[in-house]
Design an enzyme around this catalytic site. Sequence first.
Site, PDB file in Angstrom:
ATOM      1  N   ASP A 219       2.835  -5.328  -1.318  1.00  0.00           N
ATOM      2  CA  ASP A 219       2.532  -4.944  -2.530  1.00  0.00           C
ATOM      3  C   ASP A 219       3.655  -4.655  -3.523  1.00  0.00           C
ATOM      4  O   ASP A 219       3.575  -4.806  -4.796  1.00  0.00           O
ATOM      5  CB  ASP A 219       1.844  -3.506  -2.332  1.00  0.00           C
ATOM      6  CG  ASP A 219       0.532  -3.724  -2.004  1.00  0.00           C
ATOM      7  OD1 ASP A 219      -0.479  -4.455  -2.577  1.00  0.00           O
ATOM      8  OD2 ASP A 219      -0.107  -3.263  -1.056  1.00  0.00           O
TER       9      ASP A 219
ATOM     10  N   CYS B 182       7.758  -2.898   6.549  1.00  0.00           N
ATOM     11  CA  CYS B 182       6.355  -3.685   7.230  1.00  0.00           C
ATOM     12  C   CYS B 182       5.890  -4.632   6.477  1.00  0.00           C
ATOM     13  O   CYS B 182       4.671  -5.115   6.788  1.00  0.00           O
ATOM     14  CB  CYS B 182       5.475  -2.661   7.716  1.00  0.00           C
ATOM     15  SG  CYS B 182       4.761  -1.407   6.317  1.00  0.00           S
TER      16      CYS B 182
ATOM     17  N   HIS C  61      -4.863 -11.448   2.923  1.00  0.00           N
ATOM     18  CA  HIS C  61      -5.047 -11.053   4.386  1.00  0.00           C
ATOM     19  C   HIS C  61      -5.175 -12.133   5.329  1.00  0.00           C
ATOM     20  O   HIS C  61      -4.979 -12.212   6.485  1.00  0.00           O
ATOM     21  CB  HIS C  61      -6.128  -9.964   4.452  1.00  0.00           C
ATOM     22  CG  HIS C  61      -5.340  -8.809   3.981  1.00  0.00           C
ATOM     23  ND1 HIS C  61      -4.706  -7.863   4.499  1.00  0.00           N
ATOM     24  CD2 HIS C  61      -5.264  -8.168   2.488  1.00  0.00           C
ATOM     25  CE1 HIS C  61      -4.220  -6.807   3.875  1.00  0.00           C
ATOM     26  NE2 HIS C  61      -4.625  -7.279   2.590  1.00  0.00           N
TER      27      HIS C  61
ATOM     28  N   GLU D 173       5.904   1.014  -1.375  1.00  0.00           N
ATOM     29  CA  GLU D 173       5.224  -0.146  -1.814  1.00  0.00           C
ATOM     30  C   GLU D 173       4.752  -0.157  -3.393  1.00  0.00           C
ATOM     31  O   GLU D 173       4.163  -1.084  -3.927  1.00  0.00           O
ATOM     32  CB  GLU D 173       4.000  -0.537  -1.134  1.00  0.00           C
ATOM     33  CG  GLU D 173       2.983   0.443  -1.029  1.00  0.00           C
ATOM     34  CD  GLU D 173       1.845   0.336   0.126  1.00  0.00           C
ATOM     35  OE1 GLU D 173       1.721  -0.841   0.455  1.00  0.00           O
ATOM     36  OE2 GLU D 173       0.924   1.038   0.335  1.00  0.00           O
TER      37      GLU D 173
HETATM   38  C1  PEP Z   1       2.468  -4.047   2.151  1.00  0.00           C
HETATM   39  O1  PEP Z   1       1.964  -3.909   1.121  1.00  0.00           O
HETATM   40  O2  PEP Z   1       3.593  -4.635   2.117  1.00  0.00           O
HETATM   41  C2  PEP Z   1       1.687  -3.668   3.467  1.00  0.00           C
HETATM   42  C3  PEP Z   1       2.541  -3.902   4.613  1.00  0.00           C
HETATM   43  O3  PEP Z   1       0.409  -3.332   3.319  1.00  0.00           O
HETATM   44  P1  PEP Z   1      -0.738  -4.445   3.078  1.00  0.00           P
HETATM   45  O4  PEP Z   1      -0.293  -5.865   3.233  1.00  0.00           O
HETATM   46  O5  PEP Z   1      -1.753  -3.949   4.085  1.00  0.00           O
HETATM   47  O6  PEP Z   1      -1.120  -3.900   1.808  1.00  0.00           O
HETATM   48 MG    MG Z   2       0.250  -2.544   0.784  1.00  0.00          MG
END
Ligand code: PEP
Ligand code: MG
Length: 576
Positions: free
Chosen positions: A458, A505, A191, A434
């Site tokens: 993910d 996304c 993150h 995901e």
């Molecule tokens: C993903 O897993 O691609 C996603 C967009 O969610 P996060 O990065 O918040 O797990």
């Molecule tokens: Mg995710």
Amino acid sequence: MGLVANESQLRGVAASDGIAIGSAYCYVPPDLTVPKRKPETNELELALFNAALVQARNELRNLMVERIGEKEAAIFDAHLMILDDPAFLKRIRKEVEGGQIVEQAVINAAKDLANMLAGMTNEMFAARAMDMRDVGRRILRILLSLPDCALSSMDTPSIVIAHDLTPSDTASLNPELTQGFCTVAGGLTSHSAILARNLGFPAIVALGDDLVESIPAGTPLVLDGQAGILFINPSASTVEIYRKKKDERENRIQQIRSIATKPAETADDIRVEVAANIGDLASAHDAVKYGAEGVGLLRTEFLYLDETQPPTEEKQYNIYRQIFEVLGHRPVIVRTLDIGGDKPPSYMLFPTEMNPFLGWRAIRISLDRLELFKTQLRAILRATEGYQARIMFPMIVDLDEPRQARKVVEEVEKELEAEHRPFAQDVPIGIMVETPAAAVLIDVLAEASDFFSLGTNDLTQYTLAVDRGNAAIFALYQPLHPSLLRLIKQTIDLAHSKGKWVGMCGELAGMPKAIPVLLGMGLDEFSMGPRAIPEAKFLIGKLDAEKSCQITEKALSFGTAAEIESFMQLILDEIR
Ligand code: PEP
Ligand code: MG
């Protein structure tokens, strides 16, 4: 590149594009654990506090003198005001009189006052919550007789070197002074890496322990955020080469910024949607600034983390509403809470898990904690009134989960109707793809889903069995892995065969090396960090259906990520 005797290099994960030339600021977060001790008399505890206040004032005044810009001075001015704030001082006295040692009194007072400020809808007060936390940490650090090495003490433009940066560390980096950052730990989709891209700092992560061991404060550095190379004590020729590259990059950014506000369209006039991933109100403003045509992912975790209790319906409603207002007519996909995994909130009891990413997270928590889920759904639905919002569920693995989750949405809608509370009708409900389980089940999941969005961060870790945040195996985390590309293609084809729209996304959607391939696969929407939007629109505009299909076909014929990457680099060199 002319290496001189003392120039050396470290290689890590290129987490955020850009070049920084500067010197090292070594960030070692102080250990603010309070040793156990018996309280002294109230007078003595308060005398300790008053002495710490005097030192805090001196430190802040010195920082204000040393600081270069007005903006930094204003921050420290706000901190100085907190030191005289009657509510803060009264609260400390009350805690001490209640039998707390002064260190604990400072922790409790700063936390509660910061949470109270964060809960206010007025942005100015909400911003003061961070100041309150910073001041609390400063006083506690002084009480523990530790030196001042907080990120906020950085007073000259520098490249931050750290073991790791938490999302709140990253958010507290001073944008005026931070040239970029490098960390020992982390991964491409950790993150803090996502945040670095959103804030526009060049960054390299997963550089290994050598980073902190071999770089004293002030060491000259060149950070290449595209190649993931950190030059330590760079030679004059390395600096010169990178100065030129930096200028070229900045000119290019200026050029493509001008197309950011135009709709995304291929050279043969096919419209695709380029949207933004956002995680708070500030990034909603960035989305509009950088030309987003919608929001493909609103991460709602920011409301749940760094808190001492779950956010109320009213608090959530206000924030969602403000975000929708900023986006105006643009569609916004709100993802329901995705806590757990690497994001556990402090107020929930989490089981000790061997594999948190395979554990109790996301929709699993929502369906187990219906009150928490319903509160969020009520807030989202109420906020949709007058706007184009969509709801999306994370971490789905079978048809039962979206069926159950949709039932909860229906229940909440009935409740709101009974209370005569307005909300938008027929809000589309989709799921994130995901997990490999969801990807291969798309035709069946279509029954309970109005749209799909590929979460490749993910999906990559679950398909390749590689932890997305584990620095030791970062080289194996390959979003351009052939298996992953095939799985994505299969997902898009299956969804389209059921007449469903598919977006993406995950971070892959904003990666220049992936965009031509995804376009050729027929992806309907690309959602990414706001700053990646201009480049994505530029690349899409340079391609047509025939060319992108050829690129996809060729990319899918390779057997390794390295081959796909070099092929895609050639394509980029050709079209840029
Ligand atoms: C993903 O897993 O691609 C996603 C967009 O969610 P996060 O990065 O918040 O797990
Ligand atoms: Mg995710």
